[in-house]
Design an enzyme around this catalytic site. Structure first.
Site, PDB file in Angstrom:
ATOM      1  N   ASP A   1       0.840  -1.189   0.000  1.00 19.42           N
ATOM      2  CA  ASP A   1       0.000   0.000   0.000  1.00 19.42           C
ATOM      3  C   ASP A   1       0.885   1.253   0.000  1.00 19.42           C
ATOM      4  O   ASP A   1       1.991   1.229  -0.560  1.00 19.42           O
ATOM      5  CB  ASP A   1      -0.935  -0.017   1.217  1.00 19.42           C
TER       6      ASP A   1
ATOM      7  N   HIS B   1      -3.711   6.159   3.162  1.00 23.86           N
ATOM      8  CA  HIS B   1      -4.472   4.980   2.730  1.00 23.86           C
ATOM      9  C   HIS B   1      -3.945   3.709   3.387  1.00 23.86           C
ATOM     10  O   HIS B   1      -4.710   2.901   3.943  1.00 23.86           O
ATOM     11  CB  HIS B   1      -4.420   4.864   1.203  1.00 23.86           C
TER      12      HIS B   1
ATOM     13  N   SER C   1     -11.221  -1.158  -1.044  1.00 25.06           N
ATOM     14  CA  SER C   1      -9.940  -1.150  -0.327  1.00 25.06           C
ATOM     15  C   SER C   1     -10.156  -1.394   1.158  1.00 25.06           C
ATOM     16  O   SER C   1      -9.352  -2.050   1.825  1.00 25.06           O
ATOM     17  CB  SER C   1      -9.227   0.197  -0.504  1.00 25.06           C
TER      18      SER C   1
END
Length: 300
Positions: free
Chosen positions: A30, A65, A243
């Site tokens: 990520d 994120h 996600s």
């Protein structure tokens, strides 16, 4: 107060029965990882951090994120009486393969997948979480190589959970590499809800199957809309997307492996297939259904 996702899928019952993901390694590809207080003690929870984008050595996240994703699966923080994370004692292997904009660097992503293949025994990685997807086709050379590397990790015996992408609701909108027939592809069970704070996602955003190779996808769905988790600077945030649904399943797999450490990845996938809650949506949206940890772990 937003209901913790752990409560939504009944992982809180697993926690009360002592299943917290202890001893299970989850690798996250990520944007990196901010050393949030919910991952303390960092020296024990974060087994490795490897930066394939800027090649820095200190643990960091220049987007948020990756921290949010990791928190959904592994945060040991509490809200009310429930853990935020699904597997709050799993150990974390964070691989930074996305830049500060959250965009993929294909070579970095491929190197990250190769690194797991070479090091999963050293770091006891049993689960790989990939909350990344591309709307491209598997005819592209880079996409083919990514799919090959992802399939290799499954052949290594790792449980690989990959987001189905946010390009729904049109058919054949599963992202690459979520279109791999081997791995566990995850969609959002609640993509019809009103989304807070992220106007980029359309209603019914979760990627739909089948794939262009006529493989039915996603395999399973989990809550992915308005998910509360860790952010930068020891803060918290709410985000939405497949996600966010993917680490819900990755964390649940850690609980499953803690209870049944002898399970192979094929055993885990089969167990998941027959222990989901059916939704009133098409197979192309829900797959086998919404994950239910109480059923998955056979808890009373």
């Amino acid at each position: 107060m937003i209901q913790p996702v752990s409560a939504q899928i009944h992982a809180d019952l697993a926690h009360k029965n002592g299943f917290l993901g202890d001893g299970i390694g989850i690798a996250f590809l990520d944007t990196g990882l901010s050393p949030h207080r919910d991952f303390s003690p960092v020296s024990q929870r974060i087994e490795a951090f490897v930066d394939f984008v800027h090649h820095k050595y200190e643990c960091y996240d220049d987007n948020s994120h990756g921290t949010h994703i990791t928190g959904i699966a592994c945060s040991a923080g509490r809200t009310g009486k429930d853990y935020i994370g699904i597997a709050p004692k799993a150990h974390i292997i964070s691989l930074k393969v996305l830049n500060s904009l959250g965009n993929g660097v294909p070579s970095a992503f491929i190197h990250g997948l190769q690194w797991i293949h070479e090091n999963y025994r050293i770091y006891q990685i049993r689960i790989v979480n990939i909350s990344i997807g591309s709307p491209g086709t598997d005819e592209d050379q880079t996409s083919r190589e990514i799919l090959r590397q992802v399939n290799q990790l499954w052949d290594d015996g790792r449980i690989v959970c990959i987001a189905g992408g946010n390009h729904g609701p049109r058919p054949q909108s599963i992202s690459i590499p979520g279109n791999s027939h081997k791995i566990i592809t995850v969609g959002s069970s609640d993509d019809s809800l009103k989304i807070w704070g992220n106007r980029r996602l359309p209603s019914h955003y979760s990627g739909r199957g089948p794939t262009r190779s006529c493989v039915m996808k996603p395999d399973v769905v989990a809550p992915g809309t308005n998910i509360y988790s860790c952010s930068l600077h020891n803060r918290y945030a709410v985000k939405s997307g497949t996600s966010m649904a993917t680490p819900v399943v990755s964390g649940a797999m850690a609980l499953l492996l803690e209870k049944y450490p002898y399970y192979t990845n094929k055993d885990a996938k089969k167990k998941l297939k027959f222990n989901c809650d059916q939704l009133n949506t098409p197979r192309s949206h829900q797959g086998w259904g919404r994950i239910n940890v109480q059923k998955l772990l056979e808890l009373p």
